[in-house]
Each structure stands twice: as C-alpha cells, then as structure tokens.
Design a protein around this motif. Structure first.
Motif, PDB file in Angstrom:
ATOM      1  N   PRO A  71       0.766  -1.250   0.165  1.00 38.98           N
ATOM      2  CA  PRO A  71       0.028   0.144  -0.105  1.00 38.98           C
ATOM      3  C   PRO A  71       0.847   1.210  -0.040  1.00 38.98           C
ATOM      4  CG  PRO A  71      -0.763  -1.464   1.692  1.00 38.98           C
ATOM      5  CD  PRO A  71       0.773  -1.871   1.310  1.00 38.98           C
ATOM      6  N   GLY A  72       0.153   2.440  -0.439  1.00 46.06           N
ATOM      7  CA  GLY A  72       1.023   3.559  -0.452  1.00 46.06           C
ATOM      8  C   GLY A  72       1.437   4.150   0.965  1.00 46.06           C
ATOM      9  N   ALA A  73       2.166   5.007   1.168  1.00 52.69           N
ATOM     10  CA  ALA A  73       2.789   5.333   2.376  1.00 52.69           C
ATOM     11  C   ALA A  73       1.854   6.214   3.138  1.00 52.69           C
ATOM     12  CB  ALA A  73       4.373   5.891   2.193  1.00 52.69           C
ATOM     13  N   ALA A  74       1.169   7.108   2.169  1.00 56.73           N
ATOM     14  CA  ALA A  74       0.282   8.076   2.895  1.00 56.73           C
ATOM     15  C   ALA A  74      -0.919   7.299   3.727  1.00 56.73           C
ATOM     16  CB  ALA A  74      -0.538   8.736   1.839  1.00 56.73           C
ATOM     17  N   GLU A  75      -1.044   7.780   4.819  1.00 57.19           N
ATOM     18  CA  GLU A  75      -2.089   7.230   5.871  1.00 57.19           C
ATOM     19  C   GLU A  75      -2.599   8.568   6.357  1.00 57.19           C
ATOM     20  OE1 GLU A  75      -1.310   5.246   9.911  1.00 57.19           O
ATOM     21  OE2 GLU A  75      -1.069   3.956   8.229  1.00 57.19           O
ATOM     22  N   ASP A  76      -4.062   8.637   6.230  1.00 52.79           N
ATOM     23  CA  ASP A  76      -4.927   9.485   6.670  1.00 52.79           C
ATOM     24  C   ASP A  76      -5.606   9.123   8.445  1.00 52.79           C
ATOM     25  OD1 ASP A  76      -6.884  11.267   7.644  1.00 52.79           O
ATOM     26  OD2 ASP A  76      -8.205  11.171   5.842  1.00 52.79           O
ATOM     27  N   ARG A  77      -4.876   9.701   9.302  1.00 56.26           N
ATOM     28  CA  ARG A  77      -5.007   9.243  10.756  1.00 56.26           C
ATOM     29  C   ARG A  77      -6.494   9.303  11.084  1.00 56.26           C
ATOM     30  NH1 ARG A  77      -1.261   6.444  12.621  1.00 56.26           N
ATOM     31  NH2 ARG A  77      -2.048   6.620  14.494  1.00 56.26           N
ATOM     32  N   ASP A  78      -7.420  10.192  10.374  1.00 59.64           N
ATOM     33  CA  ASP A  78      -8.825  10.030  10.877  1.00 59.64           C
ATOM     34  C   ASP A  78      -9.561   8.849  10.358  1.00 59.64           C
ATOM     35  OD1 ASP A  78      -8.470  12.425  11.790  1.00 59.64           O
ATOM     36  OD2 ASP A  78      -8.940  13.713  10.233  1.00 59.64           O
ATOM     37  N   THR A  79      -8.846   8.254   9.194  1.00 60.05           N
ATOM     38  CA  THR A  79      -9.522   6.921   8.694  1.00 60.05           C
ATOM     39  C   THR A  79      -9.079   5.721   9.131  1.00 60.05           C
ATOM     40  OG1 THR A  79      -8.263   6.949   6.613  1.00 60.05           O
ATOM     41  CG2 THR A  79     -10.255   8.307   6.606  1.00 60.05           C
ATOM     42  N   VAL A  80      -7.829   5.744   9.949  1.00 57.30           N
ATOM     43  CA  VAL A  80      -7.233   4.370  10.289  1.00 57.30           C
ATOM     44  C   VAL A  80      -8.130   3.903  11.440  1.00 57.30           C
ATOM     45  CG1 VAL A  80      -5.206   3.551  11.564  1.00 57.30           C
ATOM     46  CG2 VAL A  80      -4.866   5.205   9.688  1.00 57.30           C
ATOM     47  N   PRO A  81      -8.668   2.690  11.200  1.00 56.21           N
ATOM     48  CA  PRO A  81      -9.601   1.948  12.441  1.00 56.21           C
ATOM     49  C   PRO A  81      -8.426   1.823  13.623  1.00 56.21           C
ATOM     50  CG  PRO A  81      -8.858   0.366  10.760  1.00 56.21           C
ATOM     51  CD  PRO A  81      -8.275   1.557  10.141  1.00 56.21           C
ATOM     52  N   ASP A  82      -9.294   2.182  14.678  1.00 57.40           N
ATOM     53  CA  ASP A  82      -8.632   1.800  16.157  1.00 57.40           C
ATOM     54  C   ASP A  82      -8.815   0.491  16.601  1.00 57.40           C
ATOM     55  OD1 ASP A  82     -11.141   1.865  16.988  1.00 57.40           O
ATOM     56  OD2 ASP A  82     -10.930   3.982  17.920  1.00 57.40           O
ATOM     57  N   ALA A  83      -8.137   0.298  17.632  1.00 61.96           N
ATOM     58  CA  ALA A  83      -8.592  -1.304  18.171  1.00 61.96           C
ATOM     59  C   ALA A  83      -9.930  -1.362  18.531  1.00 61.96           C
ATOM     60  CB  ALA A  83      -7.613  -1.407  19.592  1.00 61.96           C
ATOM     61  N   ALA A  84     -10.723  -0.710  18.991  1.00 60.58           N
ATOM     62  CA  ALA A  84     -12.027  -0.832  19.361  1.00 60.58           C
ATOM     63  C   ALA A  84     -12.715  -1.120  18.020  1.00 60.58           C
ATOM     64  CB  ALA A  84     -12.436   0.087  20.171  1.00 60.58           C
ATOM     65  N   CYS A  85     -12.530  -0.264  17.033  1.00 63.16           N
ATOM     66  CA  CYS A  85     -13.380  -0.358  15.930  1.00 63.16           C
ATOM     67  C   CYS A  85     -13.216  -1.734  15.177  1.00 63.16           C
ATOM     68  CB  CYS A  85     -12.859   0.572  14.972  1.00 63.16           C
ATOM     69  SG  CYS A  85     -13.318   0.485  12.999  1.00 63.16           S
ATOM     70  N   LEU A  86     -11.822  -2.272  15.073  1.00 64.74           N
ATOM     71  CA  LEU A  86     -11.383  -3.609  14.691  1.00 64.74           C
ATOM     72  C   LEU A  86     -12.198  -4.558  15.341  1.00 64.74           C
ATOM     73  CD1 LEU A  86      -7.738  -2.828  14.317  1.00 64.74           C
ATOM     74  CD2 LEU A  86      -9.137  -3.516  12.313  1.00 64.74           C
ATOM     75  N   ARG A  87     -12.203  -4.670  16.738  1.00 63.20           N
ATOM     76  CA  ARG A  87     -12.803  -5.472  17.390  1.00 63.20           C
ATOM     77  C   ARG A  87     -14.579  -5.583  17.008  1.00 63.20           C
ATOM     78  NH1 ARG A  87      -8.761  -4.125  21.504  1.00 63.20           N
ATOM     79  NH2 ARG A  87     -10.093  -2.662  22.304  1.00 63.20           N
ATOM     80  N   ALA A  88     -14.931  -4.513  16.967  1.00 63.40           N
ATOM     81  CA  ALA A  88     -16.448  -4.238  16.845  1.00 63.40           C
ATOM     82  C   ALA A  88     -16.689  -4.932  15.299  1.00 63.40           C
ATOM     83  CB  ALA A  88     -16.715  -2.635  16.724  1.00 63.40           C
ATOM     84  N   ALA A  89     -15.759  -4.741  14.352  1.00 69.41           N
ATOM     85  CA  ALA A  89     -16.184  -5.207  13.112  1.00 69.41           C
ATOM     86  C   ALA A  89     -16.127  -6.856  12.960  1.00 69.41           C
ATOM     87  CB  ALA A  89     -14.859  -4.939  11.947  1.00 69.41           C
ATOM     88  N   MET A  90     -15.509  -7.405  14.046  1.00 70.07           N
ATOM     89  CA  MET A  90     -15.604  -8.912  14.058  1.00 70.07           C
ATOM     90  C   MET A  90     -16.946  -9.443  14.357  1.00 70.07           C
ATOM     91  SD  MET A  90     -12.099  -9.512  16.484  1.00 70.07           S
ATOM     92  CE  MET A  90     -12.163 -11.306  16.360  1.00 70.07           C
ATOM     93  N   ALA A  91     -17.811  -8.638  14.907  1.00 67.62           N
ATOM     94  CA  ALA A  91     -19.355  -9.018  15.050  1.00 67.62           C
ATOM     95  C   ALA A  91     -19.862  -9.255  13.729  1.00 67.62           C
ATOM     96  CB  ALA A  91     -19.999  -8.050  15.801  1.00 67.62           C
ATOM     97  N   ASP A  92     -19.478  -8.920  12.859  1.00 67.68           N
ATOM     98  CA  ASP A  92     -20.157  -8.892  11.287  1.00 67.68           C
ATOM     99  C   ASP A  92     -19.310 -10.299  10.563  1.00 67.68           C
ATOM    100  OD1 ASP A  92     -21.387  -6.372  11.838  1.00 67.68           O
ATOM    101  OD2 ASP A  92     -19.677  -5.445  10.870  1.00 67.68           O
ATOM    102  N   THR A  93     -18.559 -10.869  11.176  1.00 68.24           N
ATOM    103  CA  THR A  93     -18.003 -11.986  10.237  1.00 68.24           C
ATOM    104  C   THR A  93     -18.849 -12.960  10.314  1.00 68.24           C
ATOM    105  OG1 THR A  93     -15.861 -11.273  11.206  1.00 68.24           O
ATOM    106  CG2 THR A  93     -15.926 -13.662  10.440  1.00 68.24           C
ATOM    107  N   VAL A  94     -18.717 -13.582   8.946  1.00 72.42           N
ATOM    108  CA  VAL A  94     -19.800 -14.771   8.958  1.00 72.42           C
ATOM    109  C   VAL A  94     -18.948 -16.008   8.276  1.00 72.42           C
ATOM    110  CG1 VAL A  94     -21.412 -15.946   7.602  1.00 72.42           C
ATOM    111  CG2 VAL A  94     -21.688 -13.372   8.275  1.00 72.42           C
ATOM    112  N   VAL A  95     -18.958 -17.262   8.879  1.00 72.45           N
ATOM    113  CA  VAL A  95     -18.202 -18.376   8.420  1.00 72.45           C
ATOM    114  C   VAL A  95     -19.305 -19.543   8.336  1.00 72.45           C
ATOM    115  CG1 VAL A  95     -16.611 -20.180   9.043  1.00 72.45           C
ATOM    116  CG2 VAL A  95     -16.182 -17.825   9.584  1.00 72.45           C
ATOM    117  N   ALA A  96     -19.229 -20.083   6.968  1.00 73.69           N
ATOM    118  CA  ALA A  96     -20.300 -20.838   6.633  1.00 73.69           C
ATOM    119  C   ALA A  96     -19.570 -22.233   5.873  1.00 73.69           C
ATOM    120  CB  ALA A  96     -21.226 -20.443   5.856  1.00 73.69           C
ATOM    121  N   PRO A  97     -20.260 -23.192   5.697  1.00 71.39           N
ATOM    122  CA  PRO A  97     -19.640 -24.605   5.026  1.00 71.39           C
ATOM    123  C   PRO A  97     -19.450 -23.613   3.423  1.00 71.39           C
ATOM    124  CG  PRO A  97     -21.269 -25.189   6.188  1.00 71.39           C
ATOM    125  CD  PRO A  97     -21.212 -23.748   6.570  1.00 71.39           C
ATOM    126  N   GLY A  98     -18.439 -24.137   2.723  1.00 67.00           N
ATOM    127  CA  GLY A  98     -18.311 -23.984   1.576  1.00 67.00           C
ATOM    128  C   GLY A  98     -18.433 -24.980   0.366  1.00 67.00           C
TER     129      GLY A  98
END
Length: 469
Positions: free
Chosen positions: A375-402
C-alpha cells in the motif's frame, strides 16, 4: 418461462500450428491426470454482467471474435509420437453457446448456477479444440450475462478476467457500429513454448530448479503430523468453509503499511505462523500460485500461464513484523522463480525425504485478489481504524460451509469480492483439520490480524511482540 437453445457457432483464426506444450500447460496436464477419472475437476467457470443492449447475435459474434483473437481458446492437446505433450492450434471450427431467453420476472443468476452445475459434470476432450463453452442469458432479447466454462489447460483466472473485461467493450463497439477495439499485443502460448526452449528460457528454468532445491531442503517434513488413533470414519474426506470478514479487510492494509510489506505478505505471515505453531516447527513451507505475468509481453495474454512455486518462511523471532518482512522477501524470490519445468520439480519433490517419509508440500496459499501490492505510504489518521473499531467489526464476520474443493492437504484462497471485506476460503483434508478445526483456523486468522493491528495502533505504530500466532 425460461428456455434455451444450444448453438454451434463457427469461428476463424489466423493460423493453425502445432508446438510443444508450455511449462504451465504441462503443469496443469499433470494435475489433471492425477485427478482422473474426474476430467472436469480443472474446468473453470467465470462470467460477466452486460448492460442489456444489442441482440444475442451481437454477443455471439463477439464470442467468435474472442476465439479468433486468442489462440489458446482454439487449442487442443495430445501426446506426440515420442511422448511429449503438444499444443495444437486450429484455424477454424465451431464452439458451443447455450442461449437462454428470459422475461424480466425471471432470475439470470439461477440460470447461471444451474449451468455451472452442469458444466461441473461435462468434461472436455483435451484433443478436441476449442476447450471453451459459453452461456448467454438474454432478457427481452437483449444479452445481460455472458458465462465462460473453460479448461484450465487453456486459460487461468487472470485470462478469464481479461475476457470478462474484453467482452463488454467488444459488444459496445458491435452494437454502435464502431470499429472493434484492437487486441492487446501479447505473446501467444506457441511463442511462449519456443521462448522456454530458447537459451534465455532454459537459463530461467535452470535457475528455478536451483531455487526449488534450496527451498525444498529447508522445508519441514510436514505441517500436519499423523494424529493418534484410527480417526473418525464419519468425518468427510474433505471439508471447506468460507469466511467473510470486514475486520480482516480493515486490519490487513493497516498492517501492510505499518510493516512495510504487501497485503498478501501480511496474510501469508499469519497463516504460516498459525501452521508453524500447530506443527511445532521453526519454518513453514507453502506453495504459492503464480500468474507468471511479470514479462510485459504476457500482461495481456489469454492463456494458462499459471504455475505453483514453493516458499519456505522462517518463523523465528518475537516480532511478527520481522517474520512478515522475511515472508515478503521470500515470496518475492519465489515468484521470480515461478516459471519451472513441472516434471523436474515433481522429481525433486518425490526424492525429498524427511525422517522415514517424503516431505509433504501439499499446502497452498492462493491470493486471487487483483490488488494486493504494497500500500501507499500516505495514511489519513482520521480513517485508520482503532483497536475498538477492529474488534467491533468482528461481530459482522460470517463463517459457513463452502463448496470449494481442491486436491491438497491444505488450500487457502484469499478473495475480495465485496469492497471493504476479505473472503478466506479454506479446504482441508480431515486428517489435517476436522470441519470444526477448519472453522477455528479461519477465526484464528482473523483474531491474530485484529490483535496485531490493535497492538500496533495502541503502540502508535511501533513494532509489536504480540504472540497470538
């Protein structure tokens, strides 16, 4: 009510020629022979949506144009008198197209699913070109979808993506009466075969053989030691599962920037550490699938250029980013040696022995995303997900037989069909991972990525000693 007509459409090309098969063609041929009698196992289906203008005949003309442009699509394969595999390009013939006529109330996707199911049990005869069939679905007379079923001998995933991009452009030109956009200048498989027999090509193959010898020598004997006991005969022989994760989609680019590696290297690092920890070994050997298109003359080639190449990743050290950088360097070297003689490599693998048994290299990692570079080196600090955001996103995860099935002990595919999400598909033999362990492994990959990303974020980007994997 939906109904279909099966058409036989003539095509014409510029030349008929016979040549030795390329290394990539021989590689797939060997895999197919090992899968017999399931001759359709290595057939691939792909499709592209169309804007719904023009007539069915316009699209059939476009499909005929594809076969005229791309020699691989009108190539068959057979053994020569002295045994070597040959590719035979024909200059004319007919291809099959199944045309479905639907009303606006009917679902084109259901037609596609049924067609894919039939194609899965309709093998090609390798000697009879063309090794491609088409599906056309039309709503109120206008084509809305084009599907391809092709033998892996003549096209790989990159090729199918090229075709899916080419068809709408050709159709637009046909419908509007504009000149057809020219084919991208590219090396055809016959010329690739002659290149591989040239002094430069033979030097590249010799270099690749030396690389395989070194990588094989440092590979662990196995990543899945035999389990104790007779095992559960009720467990299926293979099992696959699919994980769709927004958390992985957030964590991977963040870690790639922090560790200064590609997003693919981030994923393979976590997978390798999990496998290494499970096996109790200091290194992990995986086979990478390579598109082999670094040569500019091959960027637009529609053909099977796919090969597999071993990479051995050292797992020592506390800092995961150090492992990731070693993995990035090792994978870069592996891809540079992906063009190899498949018969020579098969002999090398067969001759490799660990303590009382052959070295097992039946572990594959296949990142099929189109964009997985650094990825590019530029990083917008306002759009970088924090630890809480990352953990919250795990609630959307779906695992199913394939439904994905491969012939390896462990085969992991990375995809990104939906923006912002990453899909992980894992297929494994039950002697390696039971169905519940397949699910658990996918969750472990996500958990490791989220914890690494969270630790890096909380430390302000400083290297983490997290030990989740």
């Amino acid at each position: 009510m939906a109904e279909f007509v099966r058409h036989r459409i003539p095509f014409e090309g510029r030349r008929a020629v016979t040549a030795p098969a390329t290394c990539a063609q021989r590689h797939i041929w060997n895999l197919m022979q090992g899968q017999l009698p399931d001759a359709a196992f290595y057939d691939v289906c792909y499709w592209t949506a169309l804007p719904g203008h023009g007539a069915v005949q316009d699209l059939l003309d476009v499909l005929a144009e594809l076969l005229g442009r791309h020699e691989s699509l009108r190539t068959g394969f057979h053994r020569g008198p002295d045994g070597p595999l040959l590719q035979q390009v024909v200059d004319s013939g007919e291809f099959e197209a199944e045309v479905w006529s639907l009303t606006r109330d009917e679902d084109p996707d259901s037609v596609l699913r049924a067609w894919r199911g039939r194609m899965r049990h309709t093998p090609f005869e390798p000697a009879r070109a063309p090794l491609i069939r088409f599906l056309v679905t039309a709503v109120d007379g206008a084509p809305v979808l084009a599907g391809f079923c092709v033998s892996h001998l003549v096209a790989d995933l990159t090729s199918l993506r090229l075709l899916a991009d080419e068809v709408p452009r050709l159709l637009d030109a046909r419908v509007t009466g504009s000149p057809l956009p020219p084919a991208v200048p590219s090396r055809q498989p016959v010329e690739q075969a002659w290149f591989e027999h040239s002094p430069r090509g033979r030097a590249l193959l010799a270099r690749a053989r030396g690389y395989w010898e070194r990588a094989r020598a440092s590979a662990p004997a196995t990543l899945f030691p035999p389990r104790g006991g007779a095992g559960d005969t009720a467990v299926p022989v293979r099992y696959s599962a699919v994980m769709d994760s927004r958390a992985v989609g957030l964590a991977v680019p963040l870690l790639a920037r922090r560790w200064r590696v590609s997003t693919s290297a981030v994923l393979i690092t976590v997978v390798a550490r999990l496998l290494g920890r499970r096996a109790g070994v200091p290194s992990c050997a995986l086979r990478l699938l390579s598109a082999n298109r670094s040569d500019p003359e091959l960027r637009g080639t529609v053909a099977n250029l796919h090969t597999e190449v071993i990479v051995t990743i050292g797992l020592e050290g506390d800092r995961v980013e150090d492992v990731a950088r070693r993995a990035f360097a090792a994978c870069t070297t592996a891809y540079a040696n992906a063009l190899h003689d498949p018969d020579e490599v098969a002999e090398l693998i067969a001759s490799a022995h660990g303590p009382g048994r052959p070295v097992d290299l039946s572990y594959c990692f296949n990142d099929v995303r189109e964009g997985h570079v650094l990825p590019g080196a530029a990083e917008d600090r306002d759009t970088v997900p924090d630890a809480a955001c990352l953990r919250a996103a795990m609630a959307d995860t779906v695992v199913a037989p394939g439904e994905f099935e491969e012939g390896e002990t462990f085969f992991l595919v990375v995809d990104d069909e939906e923006p912002g999400w990453i899909r992980l598909v894992l297929d494994a033999e039950h002697r390696a991972l039971t169905p519940s362990e397949v699910h658990g492994f996918l969750y472990d990959v996500e958990k490791a990525l989220v914890e690494y990303a969270g630790a890096s974020e909380e430390a302000g980007g400083v290297g983490s000693r997290a030990t989740v994997a």
